[in-house]
Design a protein around this motif. Structure first.
Motif, short mmCIF file in Angstrom:
data_model
loop_
_atom_site.label_atom_id
_atom_site.label_comp_id
_atom_site.label_asym_id
_atom_site.label_seq_id
_atom_site.Cartn_x
_atom_site.Cartn_y
_atom_site.Cartn_z
N VAL B 108 -53.07 74.36 80.21
CA VAL B 108 -53.44 73.55 79.06
C VAL B 108 -53.38 74.39 77.79
O VAL B 108 -52.83 73.95 76.76
CB VAL B 108 -54.86 72.95 79.26
N ALA B 109 -53.91 75.61 77.86
CA ALA B 109 -53.90 76.49 76.67
C ALA B 109 -52.47 76.78 76.24
O ALA B 109 -52.15 76.71 75.04
CB ALA B 109 -54.64 77.79 76.98
N LEU B 110 -51.61 77.09 77.20
CA LEU B 110 -50.23 77.43 76.86
C LEU B 110 -49.50 76.25 76.23
O LEU B 110 -48.75 76.41 75.27
CB LEU B 110 -49.49 77.93 78.11
N THR B 111 -49.74 75.07 76.80
CA THR B 111 -49.03 73.90 76.26
C THR B 111 -49.53 73.53 74.87
O THR B 111 -48.80 72.97 74.06
CB THR B 111 -49.14 72.70 77.24
N LEU B 112 -50.77 73.91 74.56
CA LEU B 112 -51.29 73.62 73.22
C LEU B 112 -50.70 74.57 72.18
O LEU B 112 -50.53 74.20 71.02
CB LEU B 112 -52.81 73.75 73.22
N PHE B 113 -50.40 75.81 72.60
CA PHE B 113 -49.98 76.81 71.62
C PHE B 113 -48.50 77.17 71.69
O PHE B 113 -48.00 77.83 70.79
CB PHE B 113 -50.82 78.09 71.78
N ASP B 114 -47.83 76.80 72.75
CA ASP B 114 -46.41 77.11 72.85
C ASP B 114 -45.61 75.82 72.90
O ASP B 114 -45.62 75.11 73.91
CB ASP B 114 -46.15 77.96 74.11
N PRO B 115 -44.88 75.50 71.83
CA PRO B 115 -44.13 74.24 71.81
C PRO B 115 -43.02 74.19 72.84
O PRO B 115 -42.52 73.12 73.17
CB PRO B 115 -43.56 74.19 70.38
N ALA B 186 -52.32 81.50 75.73
CA ALA B 186 -51.76 80.95 74.48
C ALA B 186 -50.70 81.85 73.88
O ALA B 186 -49.77 81.38 73.24
CB ALA B 186 -52.88 80.71 73.48
N THR B 187 -50.82 83.17 74.10
CA THR B 187 -49.83 84.10 73.55
C THR B 187 -48.70 84.37 74.54
O THR B 187 -47.82 85.19 74.27
CB THR B 187 -50.50 85.45 73.20
N GLY B 188 -48.75 83.70 75.69
CA GLY B 188 -47.70 83.88 76.69
C GLY B 188 -47.77 85.24 77.35
O GLY B 188 -46.77 85.75 77.86
N THR B 189 -48.95 85.85 77.33
CA THR B 189 -49.08 87.21 77.88
C THR B 189 -49.21 87.18 79.40
O THR B 189 -48.45 87.85 80.11
CB THR B 189 -50.32 87.90 77.27
N ASP B 190 -50.14 86.43 79.89
CA ASP B 190 -50.40 86.45 81.33
C ASP B 190 -51.35 85.32 81.68
O ASP B 190 -52.07 84.82 80.80
CB ASP B 190 -51.05 87.80 81.71
N PHE B 191 -51.34 84.91 82.93
CA PHE B 191 -52.33 83.97 83.44
C PHE B 191 -53.36 84.81 84.22
O PHE B 191 -53.25 84.98 85.42
CB PHE B 191 -51.67 82.93 84.36
N ILE B 192 -54.33 85.34 83.50
CA ILE B 192 -55.21 86.33 84.13
C ILE B 192 -56.13 85.70 85.17
O ILE B 192 -56.58 86.38 86.08
CB ILE B 192 -56.04 87.12 83.08
N ILE B 193 -56.43 84.41 85.02
CA ILE B 193 -57.31 83.78 86.02
C ILE B 193 -56.64 83.81 87.39
O ILE B 193 -57.27 84.10 88.41
CB ILE B 193 -57.66 82.33 85.61
N CYS B 194 -55.34 83.50 87.38
CA CYS B 194 -54.60 83.51 88.65
C CYS B 194 -54.40 84.94 89.13
O CYS B 194 -54.54 85.24 90.31
CB CYS B 194 -53.25 82.83 88.47
N ARG B 195 -54.01 85.83 88.20
CA ARG B 195 -53.73 87.21 88.61
C ARG B 195 -54.96 87.88 89.22
O ARG B 195 -54.84 88.69 90.13
CB ARG B 195 -53.24 88.01 87.40
N TRP B 196 -56.12 87.55 88.66
CA TRP B 196 -57.33 88.22 89.13
C TRP B 196 -58.24 87.29 89.95
O TRP B 196 -59.44 87.51 90.02
CB TRP B 196 -58.10 88.81 87.94
N ASP B 197 -57.63 86.27 90.55
CA ASP B 197 -58.40 85.40 91.44
C ASP B 197 -58.71 86.18 92.72
O ASP B 197 -57.81 86.55 93.46
CB ASP B 197 -57.54 84.16 91.77
#
Lengths: 625, 421
Positions: B108-115, B186-197
């Protein structure tokens, strides 16, 4: 069933499940240990058999035995791996079951806990909570602040970085120019010139046997030489030899462009029966470098961990004229560097100016002999950090031997003096390691050296080494050298692309293609046709001007040797030693596929009516008997 | 009981070992000689059928509905327990922990900030549906529809009560995690929730060693500190907490009127029961009011300080982006270009991109971080301020009732209530 009985039953179930899970766990550990120890790829037995197969390549029974053993080992490995994985799932389910049973047991034993008799002091709890929110919030802020102040912003320094890089390049160029001047003064020393002139006079008349040499000795040849860059008295200028040149002074012949002007080249032979094999001699020491010759002397080099050697043959008879070991080179490593067997320590092709012959080896040793095998000079350029082995061939021009020295620790292109081996100029290269060779080309009346590497194709001034232009277009482990023809520079590498570049101050890519790409063999161009030999056996012809593919041909084996154009035909020898001969035409016309009878990866040398081919073990002279 | 604990530890160790064998199998080389076997062309695996993704949405709605039914209508702890087991098996082990509502925050965050990024409808539904249920019925998603919650809930062995001050202090962490997750996504850096699940490695039976260790450690902690991830890390829990506070039909401990028997007081392993509170004395109320006003004034200051610190931290945070990292590495250590073992650098060099272009891209990303970081800092200032503000309020409470924000609707407390409907 009352609660006590239930507890007893669940207790037993818990114990049983726990024992089961523990046993599965132990078996899994043992199985995993066994699997990790029984790596079929590291199997000593198979390794020994494969070594034996190298010595007996046609032993079909041995091949079958290896395959069966390998299959058996793989089956065992994958069965064990399957057991580990399946056991993992069993263990997981046992763990889940154990968890559920423990939970039931706990619930059965559970009783309602009495509430804390002390009333919660709400005020005190809120006060404590406030402190801890301050503490943890403050910790987050302080940690962020510390990280902010200890972090360096390197992006902000990018302009300074670029400036420093620029200054370093300018400084390097300046020092190179100084070197040229200093060494140029040395060239004026009368002794050297006289000595060379003397050597040149020692072999009069040999060249005059060949039709093209008349031009060299005429006044026209001399005039051209005087106008050439870096003109000295050091041997003949190959450009002055004209299209009828009889020499083959370095890798891919006259001008190193893979185009030979020799005539009457044979198209039929058979190594096994000896048909059209004029002579064949065993090469004393292994190497992958290609034959070169000057007049009647043909040169090869060989090398392994024990020793490095240079061989000189009479190209008319195959007689060994002299054989010299490369020893006592100052700075040479006591132990040869580790290289792979498919490159070895003697992959670079030698070069000659007709007065001296030069060889370079994977140890970093470069050596010069005169045409009679007397050592003139030798030096070590520093042991190259090259995971396959150094393979870039030498070029000789005027008073310079051009060395392309790309290593894992940085690259450089340099010119050393033919007389004393001293560096005349040196240019550091900002690129990855490559295995390609320098190629000569005369572009806009200027002699340049073309190089290919990851990531670029570059042109250097032959006189100063200055980089004239570069185009970033290649990548990976570049083995194929550049080609030049029809006013275009061609470069290609496997897994990258084939490009045609219009050279100049602002070079531009005219066309590119990525259908067929060479791994080792250098492309060749003539008459508007460009030819590519791939390591997987496809040989393709393109329109050099547009990149349109005219035809493709598939051999059973790949091409490591570079194709050569001679006598209106294209000669491409594959790794099995089959020479695929095509008409120099935009239609595919296979003229013949004669067999050498042994594997070959070196590029053949051409003379009038002759082809010299280095097989893995023997040197062949092929011609009409 | 000690023996049982040892057995559990052995099992946990086994879980660590298993993925290692899986990895070695995956990297097994092909034979070195010609066998006549034609290697199949490598091809991209077929994506999962869209219908199956919608089936996941259907299952989610079904499980949420059942969890709500068991928690509110049926008041059945057993039903919720069985539902947890199903969720663990389906969304956990069968669907490998993906897709999940927690990770959907990042989509959701990515889709809001990355067109250029378009969120899938399934991800959007996984994000919204649990929030909608929570808005009306409380956190029944946590009770029976979240695989991460399920694996923790089923392994609660002997929970201890966490002091309120520690809960409040550690309660800031999920906000920080949420803020960082949104910033990085939002900055397209990483999905940290998934990476550090920590649990996804267990669901997939394969993960980096550190993640397996982290997962097992969290499970071991969870034996005594109930649902540690849900309470002190889960970023989605922040949103659920907010929405649950407004839930009109939240489950209740007692089916009718509370008789203050205190039987349920220690029944919640998550300390999510509000116990009856007397009216605060007048002096305390006055003091609280003063503190309330002070903190109300402090909040803008905290937000300002947070914004400043966040702004200052943007360089540090932006280094997590691969382009920024690579550009800085090449500027700081240009010699790394010759390191053939540095795959990041070699991949960049092979792509034929120039350092100028890379630096420009890194600059754009850093500018995004500059904006995002100060917003994150201000947000954290606000969170701290509001948390402090909440400590100045005292509400009179006559009954034992669930703390709507923190209650997972697991239904444990209901079994303790002697009151009949």
């Amino acid at each position: 069933m009352d609660t006590e009985q239930k507890i007893k039953l669940v207790n037993r179930l818990v114990a049983g499940t726990a024992i089961f899970a523990t046993m599965v766990a132990i078996i899994l550990l043992l199985n995993y240990y066994q699997t990790s120890k029984l790596d079929p790829v590291e199997s000593g037995v198979i390794g020994a058999l494969v070594e034996r197969l190298d010595q007996e390549p046609n032993n079909e029974a041995l091949k079958l035995e290896i395959r069966q053993l390998d299959l058996l080992a793989r089956k065992a490995y994958f069965t064990s791996a399957w057991q580990v994985r399946t056991g993992g799932f069993i263990l997981l389910f046992a763990g889940i079951l154990l968890g559920i049973l423990l939970k039931i047991l706990y619930d059965l034993k559970a009783s309602i806990k009495e509430p804390d008799p002390e009333e919660l002091d709400n005020q005190a709890a809120r006060k404590n909570s406030t402190r801890w929110i301050w503490a943890i919030g403050g910790l987050v802020f302080i940690a962020s602040l510390i990280s902010a102040y200890i972090t360096q912003d390197h992006l902000a320094n990018y302009d300074d970085f670029k400036l420093a890089q620029l200054q370093a390049v300018e400084s390097e160029t300046a020092s190179n120019e100084i070197e040229v001047v200093e060494l140029g003064v040395g060239n004026e020393e009368p002794g050297i010139g006289n000595e060379d002139a003397g050597v040149g006079n020692e072999e009069p008349g040999i060249g005059s046997e060949e039709p093209g040499v008349g031009n060299r000795e005429s006044g026209i040849g001399s005039e051209e030489r005087d106008q050439g860059p870096g003109t000295t008295d050091h041997g003949p200028d190959p450009r002055a030899l004209g299209p009828g040149s009889s020499q083959y002074p370095f890798f891919r012949g006259f001008m190193s462009n893979g185009v030979s002007f020799h005539k009457n080249i044979p198209v039929e032979w058979d190594g096994a029966s000896g048909s059209n094999i004029i002579w064949k001699v065993a090469i004393p020491r292994h190497g992958y470098n290609s034959p070169i010759y000057w007049d009647n002397k043909l040169f090869l080099a060989g090398g392994d961990a024990e020793a490095r050697e240079v061989f000189c043959y009479d190209r008319n008879t195959g007689e060994m004229l002299w054989q010299k070991l490369v020893t006592d080179v100052e700075g040479s490593p006591a132990k040869a560097p580790k290289v792979t067997s498919d490159t070895g320590l003697s992959a670079p092709t030698m070069a000659t100016d007709g007065k001296k012959v030069f060889a370079i080896f994977g140890t970093g040793d470069i050596i010069a002999f005169d045409m009679n095998g007397n050592r003139v000079w030798a030096r070590n350029l520093g042991v190259p950090d090259n995971h396959y082995g150094h393979s870039s061939s030498l070029i000789c021009w005027d008073d310079k031997v051009i060395v392309l020295y790309d290593t894992n620790n940085g690259g450089k292109i340099m010119a050393v003096n033919v007389n004393d081996g001293k560096t005349m100029w040196q240019h550091k290269r900002n690129n990855r390691i490559s295995w390609s060779s320098p190629v000569l080309a005369e572009i806009d009346d200027k002699m340049v050296i073309l190089t290919t590497t990851d990531p670029l194709i570059a042109a250097h001034d032959l006189k100063t080494g200055e980089e004239l232009w570069q185009v970033e277009c290649l990548m990976g482990e570049v083995g194929a050298s550049a080609a030049y023809g029809s006013g275009l520079v061609f470069g290609a590498n496997e897994y990258a692309r084939l490009v045609a570049i219009k050279p100049g101050a602002e070079p531009e890519i005219v066309w590119e293609n990525d259908e067929y790409l060479p791994e080792v063999a250098t492309p060749v161009e003539s008459d508007g046709l460009l030819f590519i030999g791939t390591s997987y056996g496809v040989f393709a012809c393109y329109n050099a001007l547009t990149g349109e593919k005219f035809w493709e041909y598939e051999a059973n084996q790949g091409f490591y040797a570079s194709p050569i154009i001679a006598d209106g035909k294209v000669y491409a020898i594959d790794m099995d030693g089959l020479m695929h001969i095509f008409a120099l035409d935009k239609e595919l016309k296979v003229i013949g596929v004669p067999k050498l009878g042994e594997k070959a990866v070196a590029t053949p040398a051409f003379a009038d009516g002759r082809i010299y081919i280095r097989g893995n073990n023997n040197l062949y002279c092929i011609g009409q008997k | 009981m000690k023996i049982l604990m040892k057995i559990v530890l052995v099992i946990c160790l086994m879980w660590i070992v298993m993925p290692v064998s899986g990895q070695s199998q995956a990297r097994f080389p092909k034979p070195e000689f010609d066998t006549g076997y034609v290697q199949p062309d490598p091809s991209t695996p077929e994506p999962r059928a869209l219908a199956m993704d919608y089936f996941d949405v259907f299952v989610l709605i079904l499980v949420l509905s059942l969890a709500t039914y068991f928690a509110i209508r049926r008041r059945s702890r057993g039903g919720i327990l069985l539902l947890s087991v199903f969720t663990l098996i389906y969304f956990g082990f069968f669907r490998n922990g993906c897709i999940c509502s927690i990770g959907a925050i990042q989509n959701v965050a990515l889709t809001l900030f990355d067109p250029n990024y378009s969120i899938s409808l399934v991800a959007l539904l996984f994000f919204i549906i649990p929030l909608l249920f929570t808005l009306f019925f409380g956190r029944t998603f946590c009770a029976g529809a979240c695989p991460l919650g399920a694996i923790q809930d089923l392994l609660i062995f002997k929970p201890i009560s966490i002091p309120v001050w520690l809960r409040k202090g550690l309660g800031l962490i999920p906000f920080l995690y949420l803020g960082l997750a949104v910033l990085f996504a939002a900055t397209g850096t990483d999905f940290i929730i998934c990476r550090w699940d920590p649990y996804v490695g267990i669901f997939r039976m394969d993960a980096r060693f550190i993640m397996i260790v982290l997962g097992v450690a969290m499970l071991l902690i969870g034996l005594f500190v109930a649902r540690p991830y849900c309470r002190f890390l889960c970023p989605y829990g922040v949103l659920l907490n907010w929405t649950s506070r407004f839930s009109k039909y939240h489950m209740a401990i007692t089916p009718s009127s509370c008789i203050n028997c205190k039987l349920c007081e220690t029944s919640c392993p998550f300390d999510a029961i509000d116990i009856p509170q007397e009216q605060a004395p007048a002096s305390a109320r006055q003091s609280d009011l003063k503190k309330f006003l002070v903190y109300l004034l402090i909040i803008p200051l905290l937000m300002g300080a947070g914004a400043f610190i966040g702004y200052k931290s943007h360089v540090f945070l932006s280094k997590a982006h691969s382009d920024v990292y690579l550009a800085e590495l090449l500027i700081k250590h240009p010699e790394v270009k010759n390191d053939i073992d540095n795959l990041d650098v070699q991949a960049f060099l092979s792509a034929g991109e120039t350092l100028d272009t890379l630096v420009k891209k890194a600059g754009v990303i850093r500018a995004k971080f500059k904006t995002g970081s100060w917003i994150l800092g201000a947000f954290m200032g606000l969170v701290i301020g509001v948390s402090l503000l909440a400590q100045t309020t005292h509400r009179k409470n006559d009954d034992y009732r669930p703390d709507k924000g923190n209650c997972y609707s697991c239904g444990r407390c209901m079994d303790y209530c002697p009151v009949e409907k």
